[in-house]
Write an enzyme that holds these catalytic residues in place. Structure first.
Site, PDB file in Angstrom:
ATOM      1  N   GLU A   1       9.447  -3.181  -4.637  1.00 26.26           N
ATOM      2  CA  GLU A   1       8.054  -3.090  -4.178  1.00 26.26           C
ATOM      3  C   GLU A   1       7.107  -2.954  -5.359  1.00 26.26           C
ATOM      4  O   GLU A   1       6.063  -3.629  -5.430  1.00 26.26           O
ATOM      5  CB  GLU A   1       7.909  -1.893  -3.248  1.00 26.26           C
ATOM      6  CG  GLU A   1       6.495  -1.587  -2.817  1.00 26.26           C
ATOM      7  CD  GLU A   1       6.351  -0.170  -2.286  1.00 26.26           C
ATOM      8  OE1 GLU A   1       5.231   0.368  -2.374  1.00 26.26           O
ATOM      9  OE2 GLU A   1       7.343   0.408  -1.797  1.00 26.26           O
TER      10      GLU A   1
ATOM     11  N   ASP B   1       4.324  -5.813  -6.275  1.00 26.86           N
ATOM     12  CA  ASP B   1       2.900  -5.488  -6.314  1.00 26.86           C
ATOM     13  C   ASP B   1       2.256  -6.076  -7.567  1.00 26.86           C
ATOM     14  O   ASP B   1       1.175  -6.683  -7.513  1.00 26.86           O
ATOM     15  CB  ASP B   1       2.729  -3.969  -6.270  1.00 26.86           C
ATOM     16  CG  ASP B   1       1.285  -3.544  -6.446  1.00 26.86           C
ATOM     17  OD1 ASP B   1       0.433  -3.956  -5.644  1.00 26.86           O
ATOM     18  OD2 ASP B   1       1.002  -2.791  -7.400  1.00 26.86           O
TER      19      ASP B   1
ATOM     20  N   ASP C   1       4.484  -2.622   2.247  1.00 27.51           N
ATOM     21  CA  ASP C   1       5.384  -2.265   1.140  1.00 27.51           C
ATOM     22  C   ASP C   1       6.596  -3.194   1.103  1.00 27.51           C
ATOM     23  O   ASP C   1       7.034  -3.624   0.024  1.00 27.51           O
ATOM     24  CB  ASP C   1       5.849  -0.815   1.283  1.00 27.51           C
ATOM     25  CG  ASP C   1       4.736   0.189   1.039  1.00 27.51           C
ATOM     26  OD1 ASP C   1       3.675  -0.212   0.519  1.00 27.51           O
ATOM     27  OD2 ASP C   1       4.928   1.376   1.370  1.00 27.51           O
TER      28      ASP C   1
ATOM     29  N   GLU D   1       5.759  -6.609  -0.323  1.00 24.59           N
ATOM     30  CA  GLU D   1       5.740  -6.578  -1.786  1.00 24.59           C
ATOM     31  C   GLU D   1       7.158  -6.586  -2.348  1.00 24.59           C
ATOM     32  O   GLU D   1       7.428  -7.247  -3.362  1.00 24.59           O
ATOM     33  CB  GLU D   1       4.984  -5.340  -2.272  1.00 24.59           C
ATOM     34  CG  GLU D   1       3.481  -5.427  -2.042  1.00 24.59           C
ATOM     35  CD  GLU D   1       2.734  -4.202  -2.494  1.00 24.59           C
ATOM     36  OE1 GLU D   1       1.531  -4.328  -2.788  1.00 24.59           O
ATOM     37  OE2 GLU D   1       3.345  -3.109  -2.556  1.00 24.59           O
TER      38      GLU D   1
END
Length: 253
Positions: free
Chosen positions: A59, A63, A132, A135
């Site tokens: 994650e 991101d 989340d 990502e």
């Protein structure tokens, strides 16, 4: 046991291989199923199963990759815009609501590995968990094929959102943008009326937005914020269409 008292069956989790195939079609690259399985593993599931690896590292990576890809696209597509406006466009795309929306389009909730508590409380459709995990999935594709695969995936999933970001004006979200266009048209401040339904662990929120006592949009979501954003988006598009029609009519007069 009567049908009304019979236990509901547990959610039938879809095979990781199904999602891998979808991602391969979107990215044009092979996706490692073991890495993808970890990307779908929420920490609640990991802790209940002997503290196995979960998706938070992927994650974190996803991101950063998402931010770079979207920023690069906006930088090159809008060469005349200042840094502040580019940042606002990016924020309209790289946020939990937008990512959760994309995750739902992929039906990502069907693939999640959640702990019992999160499963019981509707974790498969929570904005935060879906965002989340999205990502983490992007991070996985990056690990498998680098920037080319991740870029192809992100554009496949998010080009519509990226294009919409340019319509949001100075606002970072639909509620702000609705307030701006309503003010510009002299219509006053939007008012939101929200109703909720269902038990505490599985509530559904319905939001209606009114401007000058006219209902212009309605949205439904798992929380108040997402329902209001959905209603605001519909209302903004309605007002924008009216404004464009009025401008076109005045121009042809």
């Amino acid at each position: 046991m009567s049908p009304s008292k019979r236990q509901r069956p547990e959610h039938a989790q879809r095979p990781v291989a199904d999602l891998a195939r979808i991602l391969e079609e979107r990215s044009g690259q092979v996706v490692d199923e073991s890495l993808l399985s970890r990307a779908l593993t929420h920490r609640s599931f990991a802790y209940e199963n002997g503290s196995i690896p979960h998706n938070e590292r992927q994650e974190f990576l996803g991101d950063a990759v998402l931010g770079v890809v979207v920023t690069d696209h906006l930088y090159h597509e809008h060469p005349d815009l200042p840094e502040g406006q580019l940042a606002k466009f990016r924020a309209a795309v790289v946020n939990s609501l937008a990512l959760a929306k994309v995750a739902r389009e992929l039906e990502l909730g069907d693939f999640l590995k959640l702990g019992r508590g999160e499963t019981t409380t509707g974790g498969r459709d929570k904005d935060s968990i879906l965002a989340d995990t999205m990502e983490a999935v992007i991070g996985t594709v990056y690990l498998c094929s680098g920037i080319p695969g991740a870029t192809a995936l992100i554009h496949s999933l998010m080009d519509t959102l990226i294009e919409q970001s340019a319509t949001l004006g100075a606002g970072l979200d639909w509620k702000t943008s609705l307030q701006e266009i309503s003010s510009a048209l002299g219509l006053g401040v939007p008012f939101y009326r929200v109703a909720e339904d269902g038990p505490d662990h599985d509530k559904t929120f319905t939001a209606a937005v009114l401007i000058s006592d006219e209902k212009l949009g309605q949205g439904v979501g798992r929380n108040k914020k997402s329902a209001e954003q959905q209603a605001a988006e519909i209302a903004w598009k309605s007002l924008k269409a009216r404004a464009d029609a009025a401008e076109e009519s005045a121009g042809s007069a």
